[in-house]
Write an enzyme that holds these catalytic residues in place. Structure first.
Site, PDB file in Angstrom:
ATOM      1  N   ASP A  62      43.187  28.540  43.993  1.00  0.00           N
ATOM      2  CA  ASP A  62      44.288  28.035  43.199  1.00  0.00           C
ATOM      3  C   ASP A  62      44.087  26.525  43.118  1.00  0.00           C
ATOM      4  OD1 ASP A  62      47.786  29.026  42.999  1.00  0.00           O
ATOM      5  OD2 ASP A  62      46.598  27.659  41.769  1.00  0.00           O
TER       6      ASP A  62
HETATM    7  C1  GLC Z   1      48.924  26.753  39.542  1.00  0.00           C
HETATM    8  C2  GLC Z   1      49.262  28.207  39.776  1.00  0.00           C
HETATM    9  C3  GLC Z   1      48.212  29.162  39.240  1.00  0.00           C
HETATM   10  C4  GLC Z   1      47.653  28.591  37.958  1.00  0.00           C
HETATM   11  C5  GLC Z   1      46.871  27.347  38.332  1.00  0.00           C
HETATM   12  C6  GLC Z   1      46.336  26.618  37.095  1.00  0.00           C
HETATM   13  O1  GLC Z   1      49.254  25.994  40.651  1.00  0.00           O
HETATM   14  O2  GLC Z   1      49.581  28.590  41.113  1.00  0.00           O
HETATM   15  O3  GLC Z   1      48.841  30.431  39.031  1.00  0.00           O
HETATM   16  O4  GLC Z   1      46.791  29.542  37.330  1.00  0.00           O
HETATM   17  O5  GLC Z   1      47.610  26.445  39.130  1.00  0.00           O
HETATM   18  O6  GLC Z   1      47.411  26.104  36.354  1.00  0.00           O
END
Ligand code: GLC
Length: 675
Positions: A231
């Site tokens: 993430d």
């Molecule tokens: C965010 C979210 C994830 C998302 C990523 C990119 O923090 O937790 O679900 O795809 O970052 O935006």
């Protein structure tokens, strides 16, 4: 393989392990194609700017994203109980991705709705792991059939937003297997191109460097051979992450490269470990160079798909005196949602749409063709505040019905709710209006459970509109006038109050959340501990009425059954029905839920006709996870097969007796520890 790893220098290989910016991958000095990743689960959210937005920016949607189709959120997709709709949803979003040169869609999230307070529940499917996994698998298939990759997320036990980046989820092995890993295990059958690890530690070790879950479980046990991506900002130690077999660190980090070179020079990580991750990334890049990227829906058709899916995901919860559908008389329509509906939540699942909303009263009048009349009141209600209702009161007196379109406070990434009730003023407002006119129908636009108990007795109709994308009001209007019979069913229980939810006693603190409720999440909890709920898991009304009959169970082997049962539509409405199959272990040596969802079917049943449904059950329909055996285990003895129109409304049931050879049974001492 088009890309030969031996042609890359060590420096080029290490550069590939981290993003080039917030959304793009590196290209190893142009030796490989540039790949673009973008959110999200409710439609394409492609940032126009390449800067890294702060969470505040993201939640204020300050950053413009490319216009796309705001599809129903995954909570509505789950309420359809239709794999066909989940696939159509994925396929529709894939067209927006192809049009905007996006290679991988960062969705679906299959995290379990452990608490109704979780700010991102609208982004997830259900409180039930089987339903979550089956819908996630269908969504992935819908996207990837068009040559666009997906990211199955967030692996694992990310079930709330507060403190998500460092609060350790402390979860027992059996709970992990039966509840939090199961949706991933099922959805992985669709072979997502990437799996995204969660921010949180799991039992004290950050997901991004948790070798047991990433390597031992995800890769070795579940057989996952794609890319594991972090993430955004979830990697704390680049070399520990790569050693745990996390392949790709996102987004770009200016320290990553130097830290990796240092770790390599100090012998903390080998070139072989680096190559393992690089090879997975080269394979992903190659997958994005395919000839399947063909757009099949025009922009208008994508909107129609959004409407079609919303129609199947809207849930009719209350219909006293058959107040719906409205086919005559005069109805006043009130609430900001009527003309400016909440389409979804904030954060990375936000979607910018150019679709111009049509006020629902206009659509209602168009569809009604003069049979009924809908007039709009100027008053505004949105949960938490509302303007003067002076305009509404006189209208409410001289109308036959009052249609209240009520939204909730914003929901989204990075924060959780503190209450599951509407604001006191909105609750009071509903009660006051119902004193003037008893024929009140509430349409509730919410991305997660709401405690409706303070006012539900004052209204005759309740429709769960959910967070259902740009087509929500068109879909709702079709249902309200009876063009479509509602067929959605709740994928999340509506509890009577927060104190009755399983999470309430296990809130944890800033650094740790103990999952002490264990496997008893959602309906598993409410049933086991006999907690009354407002509307149970799997509940949803129809304009038709169905009778279930003729349950037959065909045995092909000790753990291999096919159920057949008939559903008759006794009405003049052609309508779809979601029938659900639950399994109950009548006597078990371990604590088990009263029943567990193990199959379902959504079928169109024409007016005045009968359809025979069949559902298969295999070993996993009967098994629990035995932590002594470290495997799924079925105990001999009686099981009940239950067929229902909801988890509480069981229509048919039969007992079967499982008799596995003794060699497949184990002494009770081995099972005693599986609470
Ligand atoms: C965010 C979210 C994830 C998302 C990523 C990119 O923090 O937790 O679900 O795809 O970052 O935006």
């Amino acid at each position: 393989m088009k890309y030969d790893i031996s042609k890359l220098t060590l420096e080029e290989k290490i550069s590939l392990l981290c993003g080039k910016d917030n959304w793009r991958l590196q290209t190893a000095n142009g030796k490989v194609k540039e790949v673009f990743l973008s959110d999200g689960p409710s439609g394409l959210r492609k940032m126009i700017a390449d800067v890294i937005p702060t969470l505040a920016d993201v939640n204020s949607n300050k950053f413009k994203t490319v216009p796309a189709t705001a599809m129903p959120t995954l909570s509505t997709i789950a309420n359809t109980w239709s794999e066909e709709m989940a696939k159509l949803d994925g396929s529709t979003i894939a067209d927006d991705c192809i049009e905007n040169d996006v290679d991988v869609l960062l969705a679906p999230g299959v995290n379990i709705k452990r608490t109704p307070l979780n700010g991102r529940n609208f982004e997830y499917f259900s409180e039930d792991p089987y339903l979550s996994g089956v819908m996630g698998k269908a969504f992935i298939e819908g996207v990837q059939e068009k040559g666009i990759g997906t990211s199955l997320k967030h692996f694992i036990a990310n079930n709330r937003e507060i403190d998500r980046c460092f609060q350790s989820s402390e979860v027992a092995e059996r709970t992990l297997r039966e509840i939090y890993l199961l949706p991933f295990e099922i959805a992985l059958k669709a072979k997502p191109w990437t799996v995204m690890c969660s921010y949180n530690p799991i039992n004290g070790i950050y997901a991004s460097e948790n070798k047991y879950f990433l390597h031992d479980v995800l890769r070795n046990e579940f057989g996952y051979d794609g890319v594991i991506v972090s993430d955004w900002g979830a990697v704390h130690s680049p070399y520990k992450a790569v050693k745990a077999t996390l392949d790709l660190t996102m987004p770009y980090s200016d320290k990553f490269y130097d830290q990796m070179i240092l770790a390599y020079n100090e012998g903390l990580i080998t070139e072989e470990e680096i190559d393992f991750a690089v090879q997975n990334i080269l394979t992903l890049i190659e997958k994005t160079e395919n000839d399947k990227k063909k757009i099949s829906f025009t922009k208008e058709e994508r909107h129609e798909n959004a409407v079609k899916i919303a129609k199947e995901g809207i849930v009719l919860l209350k219909n006293q005196d058959n107040i719906l559908p409205i086919t005559s008389g005069k109805t006043v329509v009130c609430g900001e949602e009527a003309y400016n509906p909440t389409l979804g939540g904030t954060g990375s699942a936000f979607v910018t749409t150019e679709y111009e909303q049509i006020s629902i009263d206009k659509t209602l009048n168009d569809l009604s063709k003069g049979k009924a009349e809908f007039v709009k009141s100027k008053c505004i209600i949105r949960n938490g505040f509302y303007m003067e209702i002076t305009d509404l009161l006189p209208l409410a007196y001289d109308c036959d019905n009052v249609l209240l379109c009520i939204g909730v406070e914003k929901m989204g990434e990075g924060y959780d709710r503190t209450s599951i009730r509407l604001s006191p003023r909105t609750e009071e407002y509903i009660r006051e209006i119902s004193k003037i006119n008893p024929n009140v129908i509430v349409c509730l636009y919410s991305g997660s459970a709401i405690d409706v108990s303070p006012w539900i007795d004052c209204v005759k109709g309740l429709v769960w509109a959910g967070f259902s994308g740009q087509g929500v009001n068109e879909a709702l209007a079709n249902i309200i006038v009876g063009e479509t019979s509602p067929s959605g069913k709740l994928a999340e229980t509506l509890p009577i109050n927060l104190e009755d939810t399983p999470f309430y006693l296990n809130n944890g603190n800033a650094s740790v959340s103990w999952y002490n409720e264990g496997i008893f999440v959602g309906y598993r909890y409410y049933e086991k501990y006999d907690k009354p709920v407002a509307y149970p898991f799997g509940f949803g009304l129809s304009y038709a009425n169905f009778t279930y009959s003729n349950l037959k169970i065909e045995k092909h082997g000790e753990l291999d059954y096919t159920l057949c049962y008939d559903i008759t539509n006794n009405s003049n409405f052609d309508a779809k029905e979601v029938s659900q199959v639950y399994v109950k272990d009548v006597f078990s040596m371990v604590l088990r839920p009263e029943k567990e969802l193990k199959g379902f079917s959504k079928d169109l049943i024409k007016a005045r006709s009968t359809k025979t449904i069949s559902v298969k059950l295999d070993k996993r329909a009967f098994a629990y996870y035995n932590t002594c055996l470290k495997d799924w285990h079925v105990e001999n003895g009686a099981f009940e097969i239950l067929v229902g129109s909801s988890s509480k409304d069981i229509k048919l049931k039969k007992k079967i007796d499982i008799k596995l050879p003794n060699s497949e049974q184990y002494s009770s001492s081995c099972m005693r520890y599986d609470k």
